[in-house]
Design an enzyme around this catalytic site. Structure first.
Site, PDB file in Angstrom:
ATOM      1  N   LYS A 285      15.198  -1.836   4.378  1.00 15.56           N
ATOM      2  CA  LYS A 285      14.698  -1.268   3.117  1.00 15.56           C
ATOM      3  C   LYS A 285      15.046   0.221   3.006  1.00 15.56           C
ATOM      4  CE  LYS A 285      12.012  -0.347  -0.433  1.00 15.56           C
ATOM      5  NZ  LYS A 285      12.431  -0.657  -1.794  1.00 15.56           N
TER       6      LYS A 285
ATOM      7  N   LYS B 131       9.635  10.034  -1.045  1.00 16.75           N
ATOM      8  CA  LYS B 131       8.900   9.433   0.079  1.00 16.75           C
ATOM      9  C   LYS B 131       9.837   8.568   0.937  1.00 16.75           C
ATOM     10  CE  LYS B 131       6.599   5.379   0.570  1.00 16.75           C
ATOM     11  NZ  LYS B 131       5.827   4.211   0.354  1.00 16.75           N
TER      12      LYS B 131
ATOM     13  N   THR C  88       6.389   0.013   1.725  1.00 20.77           N
ATOM     14  CA  THR C  88       7.536   0.701   2.330  1.00 20.77           C
ATOM     15  C   THR C  88       6.981   1.781   3.253  1.00 20.77           C
ATOM     16  OG1 THR C  88       8.824   0.347   0.331  1.00 20.77           O
ATOM     17  CG2 THR C  88       9.661   1.986   1.881  1.00 20.77           C
TER      18      THR C  88
ATOM     19  N   LEU D 276       0.836  -1.199   0.000  1.00 22.17           N
ATOM     20  CA  LEU D 276       0.000   0.000   0.000  1.00 22.17           C
ATOM     21  C   LEU D 276       0.874   1.253   0.000  1.00 22.17           C
ATOM     22  CD1 LEU D 276      -2.442  -1.403   2.705  1.00 22.17           C
ATOM     23  CD2 LEU D 276      -2.941  -1.100   0.268  1.00 22.17           C
ATOM     24  N   PRO D 277       0.267   2.416  -0.319  1.00 19.35           N
ATOM     25  CA  PRO D 277       1.092   3.597  -0.575  1.00 19.35           C
ATOM     26  C   PRO D 277       1.740   4.308   0.615  1.00 19.35           C
ATOM     27  CG  PRO D 277      -1.213   3.977  -1.247  1.00 19.35           C
ATOM     28  CD  PRO D 277      -1.142   2.606  -0.685  1.00 19.35           C
TER      29      PRO D 277
HETATM   30  P1  NAD Z   1       0.599   2.195  -6.514  1.00 25.48           P
HETATM   31  O1  NAD Z   1       0.129   3.562  -6.184  1.00 25.48           O
HETATM   32  O2  NAD Z   1       0.749   1.814  -7.945  1.00 25.48           O
HETATM   33  O3  NAD Z   1      -0.354   1.101  -5.832  1.00 25.48           O
HETATM   34  C1  NAD Z   1      -0.929   1.228  -4.554  1.00 25.48           C
HETATM   35  C2  NAD Z   1      -2.338   0.650  -4.641  1.00 25.48           C
HETATM   36  O4  NAD Z   1      -2.904   0.634  -3.347  1.00 25.48           O
HETATM   37  C3  NAD Z   1      -3.273   1.502  -5.526  1.00 25.48           C
HETATM   38  O5  NAD Z   1      -3.845   0.687  -6.533  1.00 25.48           O
HETATM   39  C4  NAD Z   1      -4.319   2.017  -4.539  1.00 25.48           C
HETATM   40  O6  NAD Z   1      -5.610   2.172  -5.116  1.00 25.48           O
HETATM   41  C5  NAD Z   1      -4.293   0.908  -3.506  1.00 25.48           C
HETATM   42  N1  NAD Z   1      -4.880   1.275  -2.215  1.00 25.48           N
HETATM   43  C6  NAD Z   1      -4.908   2.488  -1.615  1.00 25.48           C
HETATM   44  N2  NAD Z   1      -5.561   2.387  -0.429  1.00 25.48           N
HETATM   45  C7  NAD Z   1      -5.926   1.083  -0.287  1.00 25.48           C
HETATM   46  C8  NAD Z   1      -6.604   0.337   0.724  1.00 25.48           C
HETATM   47  N3  NAD Z   1      -7.044   0.926   1.836  1.00 25.48           N
HETATM   48  N4  NAD Z   1      -6.812  -0.977   0.532  1.00 25.48           N
HETATM   49  C9  NAD Z   1      -6.378  -1.610  -0.593  1.00 25.48           C
HETATM   50  N5  NAD Z   1      -5.725  -0.953  -1.585  1.00 25.48           N
HETATM   51  C10 NAD Z   1      -5.490   0.368  -1.425  1.00 25.48           C
HETATM   52  O7  NAD Z   1       1.978   2.025  -5.729  1.00 25.48           O
HETATM   53  P2  NAD Z   1       3.102   0.912  -5.956  1.00 25.48           P
HETATM   54  O8  NAD Z   1       4.139   1.443  -6.876  1.00 25.48           O
HETATM   55  O9  NAD Z   1       2.463  -0.394  -6.224  1.00 25.48           O
HETATM   56  O10 NAD Z   1       3.787   0.943  -4.504  1.00 25.48           O
HETATM   57  C11 NAD Z   1       3.147   0.368  -3.386  1.00 25.48           C
HETATM   58  C12 NAD Z   1       4.134   0.287  -2.235  1.00 25.48           C
HETATM   59  O11 NAD Z   1       5.288  -0.449  -2.647  1.00 25.48           O
HETATM   60  C13 NAD Z   1       4.652   1.645  -1.748  1.00 25.48           C
HETATM   61  O12 NAD Z   1       4.799   1.592  -0.353  1.00 25.48           O
HETATM   62  C14 NAD Z   1       6.007   1.770  -2.445  1.00 25.48           C
HETATM   63  O13 NAD Z   1       6.899   2.618  -1.750  1.00 25.48           O
HETATM   64  C15 NAD Z   1       6.459   0.325  -2.425  1.00 25.48           C
HETATM   65  N6  NAD Z   1       7.447  -0.009  -3.479  1.00 25.48           N
HETATM   66  C16 NAD Z   1       7.248   0.410  -4.762  1.00 25.48           C
HETATM   67  C17 NAD Z   1       8.186   0.091  -5.731  1.00 25.48           C
HETATM   68  C18 NAD Z   1       8.014   0.540  -7.167  1.00 25.48           C
HETATM   69  O14 NAD Z   1       8.988   0.448  -7.950  1.00 25.48           O
HETATM   70  N7  NAD Z   1       6.833   0.988  -7.570  1.00 25.48           N
HETATM   71  C19 NAD Z   1       9.331  -0.658  -5.391  1.00 25.48           C
HETATM   72  C20 NAD Z   1       9.482  -1.092  -4.075  1.00 25.48           C
HETATM   73  C21 NAD Z   1       8.525  -0.755  -3.129  1.00 25.48           C
END
Ligand code: NAD
Length: 326
Positions: free
Chosen positions: A197, A272, A122, A91-92
């Site tokens: 991380k 972030k 994260t 989640l975000p």
């Molecule tokens: P993203 O914004 O694409 O996806 C997050 C999803 O969570 C969205 O689809 C959103 O609608 C959903 N969401 C929001 N509130 C919610 C809830 N209450 N219940 C269920 N779903 C909910 O983001 P992402 O890129 O997939 O990143 C997600 C996490 O992973 C973050 O913490 C990010 O820091 C971490 N991360 C991302 C990457 C990357 O390269 N994108 C790499 C490592 C870690």
């Protein structure tokens, strides 16, 4: 003694068998929360490996994209988790994770007793530290297991997981982590995965910024970009940033810089993570002079409207600054 032996070995067999069948059989039903850039692929990989996955995401686009990969949609967190053996979330933000787990309609209140809860978002280490005792009190097992490897790693199931929590709970999570990634590490108690991380991402941000700065300086002095990169990659400054992720376009064909800085790790996510790492360092009174500069520099990229670009876009900012001074 001779009569005791078979009893002991039968007991050993029973314990081993029960343990094996527990993880292999009981942990088939997975609730997946957050089907975004990372979660969509991770949930799809669980389906591919034979898990039954029920997903929840407030975005209907995310839900219908996941449905194409065999993920059954649920209308709420409570509905997704009520029949699950394991809950995985990605989640975000801190607040979204806290609400999803500890809110009155959240995971802890609605998951079955004995469920394994794995949060791969994260977030600040204080978040899993808050969730872990409440989850334990409700009869659940909770680990933080953030990931490294980006969207490509999520798609190709080559992510690295770094986990915090009880070792036995980490061991139970292994079949799921193996289905979504290539490596997994137990780093310590609740929150330890997030510490690892954030340390990794701060170092990645610093080396990325340093590579951009020194490549820019050498090119500005008239060196051929490819010659300079070859020298760095065969000298003591070599790093992941010079070898795999060079910020200068056209030198590493698979790097985001070579596709207009799209489809990588967004600058806004780097900001972030650096802010989370800075908060953690402040709490521990650990000096982070380079991390602080990196945070500011990536923030400037974001405030100029390039937060959606890969974080290696910082090279373009430095180039621009120099050009403006001509
Ligand atoms: P993203 O914004 O694409 O996806 C997050 C999803 O969570 C969205 O689809 C959103 O609608 C959903 N969401 C929001 N509130 C919610 C809830 N209450 N219940 C269920 N779903 C909910 O983001 P992402 O890129 O997939 O990143 C997600 C996490 O992973 C973050 O913490 C990010 O820091 C971490 N991360 C991302 C990457 C990357 O390269 N994108 C790499 C490592 C870690």
């Amino acid at each position: 003694m001779a009569a005791v032996r078979p009893i002991l070995s039968n007991q050993y067999f029973l314990v081993t068998f029960c343990r094996r069948s527990y993880s292999a059989k009981a942990d088939k039903n997975v609730a997946f929360l957050g089907l975004g850039n990372m979660g969509g692929f991770m949930a799809a990989n669980l389906v591919k490996k034979g898990f039954n996955v029920t997903g929840y995401d407030p975005s209907s686009e995310a839900l219908s994209a996941a449905a194409k990969h065999g993920v059954t949609g649920a209308s709420s967190i409570a509905a997704a988790v009520e029949a699950a053996d394991v809950v995985v979330s990605i989640l975000p933000s801190n607040q979204v994770v806290l609400d999803a787990y500890l809110g009155k309609d959240g995971v802890v209140a609605h998951a079955k007793k004995g469920s394994l809860l794995i949060d791969s978002s994260t977030v600040a280490p204080s978040v899993p530290k808050q969730i872990h005792p409440v989850a334990t009190e409700h009869g659940h097992q909770f680990i933080d297991a953030p990931v490294s490897g980006g969207v490509m790693g999520a798609q190709n199931a080559t992510l690295a997981f770094m986990a915090g929590g009880d070792k036995a709970h980490f061991d139970r999570s292994a079949p799921l982590l193996q289905a979504m990634g290539a490596k997994h590490f137990h780093c310590g108690a609740a929150g330890a995965g997030q510490v690892a991380k954030l340390a990794n991402n701060m170092l990645m941000g610093i080396t990325g910024m340093a590579t951009a700065e020194c490549m820019n300086m050498g090119i500005k002095m008239g060196l051929e970009p490819k010659v300079l990169l070859d020298v760095l990659n065969n000298s003591s400054a070599r790093s992941w940033s010079t070898e795999v992720y060079c910020p200068v376009p056209g030198l590493v064909p698979t790097a985001p810089s070579s596709r207009n800085y799209d489809g990588g790790f967004k600058n806004e996510l780097m900001v972030k993570d650096l802010e989370l790492a800075s908060g953690m360092a402040l709490g521990a009174r650990s000096p982070i002079p380079l991390g602080a500069v990196a945070t500011q520099l990536y923030r400037v990229v974001q405030s100029r409207g390039y937060g959606h670009k890969d974080f290696s876009y910082v090279y373009q900012l430095l180039r621009e600054e120099l050009q403006n001074k001509k």
